[in-house]
Scaffold this motif. Structure first.
Motif, PDB file in Angstrom:
ATOM      1  N   SER A   1       1.077  -1.045  -0.028  1.00  0.00           N
ATOM      2  CA  SER A   1      -0.293   0.476  -0.358  1.00  0.00           C
ATOM      3  C   SER A   1       0.956   1.075   0.299  1.00  0.00           C
ATOM      4  O   SER A   1       0.594   2.186  -0.877  1.00  0.00           O
ATOM      5  CB  SER A   1      -0.948  -0.238   1.585  1.00  0.00           C
ATOM      6  OG  SER A   1      -1.487   0.977   1.110  1.00  0.00           O
TER       7      SER A   1
ATOM      8  N   ARG B   1       2.479   1.788  -3.444  1.00  0.00           N
ATOM      9  CA  ARG B   1       1.435   2.466  -4.341  1.00  0.00           C
ATOM     10  C   ARG B   1       1.597   4.094  -4.345  1.00  0.00           C
ATOM     11  O   ARG B   1       1.406   4.640  -5.106  1.00  0.00           O
ATOM     12  CB  ARG B   1       0.254   1.711  -3.698  1.00  0.00           C
ATOM     13  CG  ARG B   1      -0.181   0.628  -5.359  1.00  0.00           C
ATOM     14  CD  ARG B   1      -1.267  -0.412  -4.882  1.00  0.00           C
ATOM     15  NE  ARG B   1      -1.324  -1.745  -4.247  1.00  0.00           N
ATOM     16  CZ  ARG B   1      -2.377  -1.413  -2.987  1.00  0.00           C
ATOM     17  NH1 ARG B   1      -3.006  -1.143  -2.895  1.00  0.00           N
ATOM     18  NH2 ARG B   1      -1.722  -2.925  -3.234  1.00  0.00           N
ATOM     19  N   LYS B   2       1.648   4.016  -3.072  1.00  0.00           N
ATOM     20  CA  LYS B   2       0.750   5.633  -2.993  1.00  0.00           C
ATOM     21  C   LYS B   2       2.883   6.065  -2.900  1.00  0.00           C
ATOM     22  O   LYS B   2       2.340   7.662  -4.273  1.00  0.00           O
ATOM     23  CB  LYS B   2       0.891   6.018  -1.106  1.00  0.00           C
ATOM     24  CG  LYS B   2      -0.399   5.290  -1.071  1.00  0.00           C
ATOM     25  CD  LYS B   2      -0.148   5.674   1.083  1.00  0.00           C
ATOM     26  CE  LYS B   2      -1.725   5.659   1.661  1.00  0.00           C
ATOM     27  NZ  LYS B   2      -2.429   5.009   3.005  1.00  0.00           N
TER      28      LYS B   2
ATOM     29  N   ASP C   1       4.489   5.805  -5.632  1.00  0.00           N
ATOM     30  CA  ASP C   1       3.606   5.902  -6.719  1.00  0.00           C
ATOM     31  C   ASP C   1       3.255   6.897  -7.397  1.00  0.00           C
ATOM     32  O   ASP C   1       4.276   7.647  -8.374  1.00  0.00           O
ATOM     33  CB  ASP C   1       3.623   4.164  -7.539  1.00  0.00           C
ATOM     34  CG  ASP C   1       3.766   3.999  -8.727  1.00  0.00           C
ATOM     35  OD1 ASP C   1       5.018   5.413  -9.945  1.00  0.00           O
ATOM     36  OD2 ASP C   1       3.685   3.860  -9.349  1.00  0.00           O
ATOM     37  N   LEU C   2       2.103   7.141  -6.518  1.00  0.00           N
ATOM     38  CA  LEU C   2       1.347   8.488  -6.966  1.00  0.00           C
ATOM     39  C   LEU C   2       1.682   9.576  -7.130  1.00  0.00           C
ATOM     40  O   LEU C   2       2.115  10.442  -7.841  1.00  0.00           O
ATOM     41  CB  LEU C   2       0.203   7.728  -6.628  1.00  0.00           C
ATOM     42  CG  LEU C   2      -1.142   7.026  -7.171  1.00  0.00           C
ATOM     43  CD1 LEU C   2      -2.193   6.552  -6.262  1.00  0.00           C
ATOM     44  CD2 LEU C   2      -1.478   7.059  -8.699  1.00  0.00           C
ATOM     45  N   GLU C   3       2.623   9.414  -5.453  1.00  0.00           N
ATOM     46  CA  GLU C   3       3.428  10.631  -5.549  1.00  0.00           C
ATOM     47  C   GLU C   3       4.300  10.662  -6.285  1.00  0.00           C
ATOM     48  O   GLU C   3       4.217  12.235  -7.008  1.00  0.00           O
ATOM     49  CB  GLU C   3       3.705  10.560  -4.245  1.00  0.00           C
ATOM     50  CG  GLU C   3       3.921  12.168  -3.113  1.00  0.00           C
ATOM     51  CD  GLU C   3       4.232  12.220  -1.894  1.00  0.00           C
ATOM     52  OE1 GLU C   3       4.275  12.606  -1.653  1.00  0.00           O
ATOM     53  OE2 GLU C   3       2.580  11.551  -1.114  1.00  0.00           O
TER      54      GLU C   3
ATOM     55  N   ARG D   1       4.777  10.493  -9.673  1.00  0.00           N
ATOM     56  CA  ARG D   1       4.363  10.920 -11.084  1.00  0.00           C
ATOM     57  C   ARG D   1       3.601  11.949 -11.192  1.00  0.00           C
ATOM     58  O   ARG D   1       4.450  12.197 -12.556  1.00  0.00           O
ATOM     59  CB  ARG D   1       3.030   9.789 -10.662  1.00  0.00           C
ATOM     60  CG  ARG D   1       3.545   8.103 -11.361  1.00  0.00           C
ATOM     61  CD  ARG D   1       2.714   7.292 -11.968  1.00  0.00           C
ATOM     62  NE  ARG D   1       3.003   5.504 -11.589  1.00  0.00           N
ATOM     63  CZ  ARG D   1       3.939   5.066 -13.217  1.00  0.00           C
ATOM     64  NH1 ARG D   1       4.012   6.351 -13.610  1.00  0.00           N
ATOM     65  NH2 ARG D   1       4.376   4.212 -12.809  1.00  0.00           N
ATOM     66  N   SER D   2       4.063  12.432  -9.716  1.00  0.00           N
ATOM     67  CA  SER D   2       3.263  13.778 -10.104  1.00  0.00           C
ATOM     68  C   SER D   2       4.531  15.029 -10.119  1.00  0.00           C
ATOM     69  O   SER D   2       4.055  16.029  -9.688  1.00  0.00           O
ATOM     70  CB  SER D   2       1.685  13.492  -8.511  1.00  0.00           C
ATOM     71  OG  SER D   2       3.223  13.879  -7.472  1.00  0.00           O
TER      72      SER D   2
ATOM     73  N   LYS E   1      11.798  12.599 -10.510  1.00  0.00           N
ATOM     74  CA  LYS E   1      10.169  11.547 -10.619  1.00  0.00           C
ATOM     75  C   LYS E   1      11.124  10.011 -11.423  1.00  0.00           C
ATOM     76  O   LYS E   1      11.189   9.412 -10.785  1.00  0.00           O
ATOM     77  CB  LYS E   1       9.473  12.180 -12.200  1.00  0.00           C
ATOM     78  CG  LYS E   1       8.417  10.987 -12.154  1.00  0.00           C
ATOM     79  CD  LYS E   1       7.442  11.435 -13.259  1.00  0.00           C
ATOM     80  CE  LYS E   1       6.545  10.567 -14.480  1.00  0.00           C
ATOM     81  NZ  LYS E   1       5.602  11.571 -14.959  1.00  0.00           N
TER      82      LYS E   1
ATOM     83  N   LEU F   1      10.985   7.043  -9.510  1.00  0.00           N
ATOM     84  CA  LEU F   1      10.274   5.756  -9.856  1.00  0.00           C
ATOM     85  C   LEU F   1      11.438   4.517 -10.127  1.00  0.00           C
ATOM     86  O   LEU F   1      10.976   3.480  -9.911  1.00  0.00           O
ATOM     87  CB  LEU F   1       9.773   5.790 -11.407  1.00  0.00           C
ATOM     88  CG  LEU F   1       8.934   6.698 -11.222  1.00  0.00           C
ATOM     89  CD1 LEU F   1       8.180   7.004 -12.956  1.00  0.00           C
ATOM     90  CD2 LEU F   1       7.284   5.888 -10.713  1.00  0.00           C
TER      91      LEU F   1
ATOM     92  N   LYS G   1       9.483  -2.817  -5.506  1.00  0.00           N
ATOM     93  CA  LYS G   1       8.002  -3.707  -5.900  1.00  0.00           C
ATOM     94  C   LYS G   1       9.045  -5.134  -6.137  1.00  0.00           C
ATOM     95  O   LYS G   1       8.334  -5.805  -5.507  1.00  0.00           O
ATOM     96  CB  LYS G   1       7.621  -3.239  -6.864  1.00  0.00           C
ATOM     97  CG  LYS G   1       7.287  -1.854  -6.668  1.00  0.00           C
ATOM     98  CD  LYS G   1       6.664  -1.255  -8.337  1.00  0.00           C
ATOM     99  CE  LYS G   1       5.182  -0.492  -8.340  1.00  0.00           C
ATOM    100  NZ  LYS G   1       4.655   0.066  -9.626  1.00  0.00           N
TER     101      LYS G   1
END
Length: 190
Positions: A26, A29-30, A32-34, A36-37, A43, A47, A54
């Motif tokens: 979890s 995933r959070k 990863d979302l952050e 990408r922004s 970035k 990543l 991962k």
């Protein structure tokens, strides 16, 4: 270093690890979302790092799954052995109880056989005693018969020769004949 846990403790530890892995997934995933922004230069670095995380998480999950499966098999095996041991103990106790009952019945049967043998010996002794008494009675009757026969024989012969009864009337002679016939009947019985 290897830790040794009881089956219930192992299950609890595996649950804790699984919860930790789910939390880590979890968080990745959070992240990863952050990531990408963010701006492209930061970035790319983040990543790349997330891909490593991962991959590590994936390896940890597969290792956890392998150990959990082995533990599950071991737990199932332990459960079977425990239930098998319980069944074996139950069967053993059941067999012991049946064996004790059988032994008790066997002892009771042995006692009855001993009592029967004692009764047979007593009956046999009584039978021998009765046969001895009967033999003595038979001997007495045979002796009495011989005596009566001799007593009857002498006057009867005299009667045949002389035609006289030596003072015996016909009634006495008939009585003697009747006694003689009774003696013969008694002889025939033995």
């Amino acid at each position: 270093m290897r830790f040794s846990y009881e089956p219930e403790q192992k299950r609890q530890k595996f649950s804790e690890i699984k919860a930790g892995l789910d939390d880590a997934e979890s968080l990745i995933r959070k992240m990863d979302l952050e990531a990408r922004s963010l701006q492209p230069n930061v970035k790319a670095v983040l990543l790349a790092k997330l891909r490593e995380y991962k991959s590590d998480l994936k390896n940890l999950k597969s290792e956890h799954k392998r150990l959990a499966s082995a533990n599950s098999n071991q737990a199932a095996r332990d459960d079977l052995l425990e239930s098998g041991m319980a069944d074996a103990m139950s069967v053993s106790a059941n067999q012991r109880g049946r064996l004790m009952m059988s032994t008790e019945r066997l002892n009771e049967s042995s006692d009855r056989i001993k009592e029967s043998r004692r009764t047979i010996r007593e009956t046999e002794e009584l039978g021998v005693s009765i046969l001895q008494d009967l033999h003595q009675q038979r001997q007495s009757l045979l002796h009495a018969n011989d005596t009566v026969f001799l007593l009857l024989k002498v006057p009867y012969r005299h009667h045949l020769l002389t035609g006289k009864f030596e003072g015996k009337d016909e009634k006495e002679i008939n009585e003697e004949r009747r006694k003689k016939e009774q003696v013969k009947e008694i002889k025939m019985l033995f």
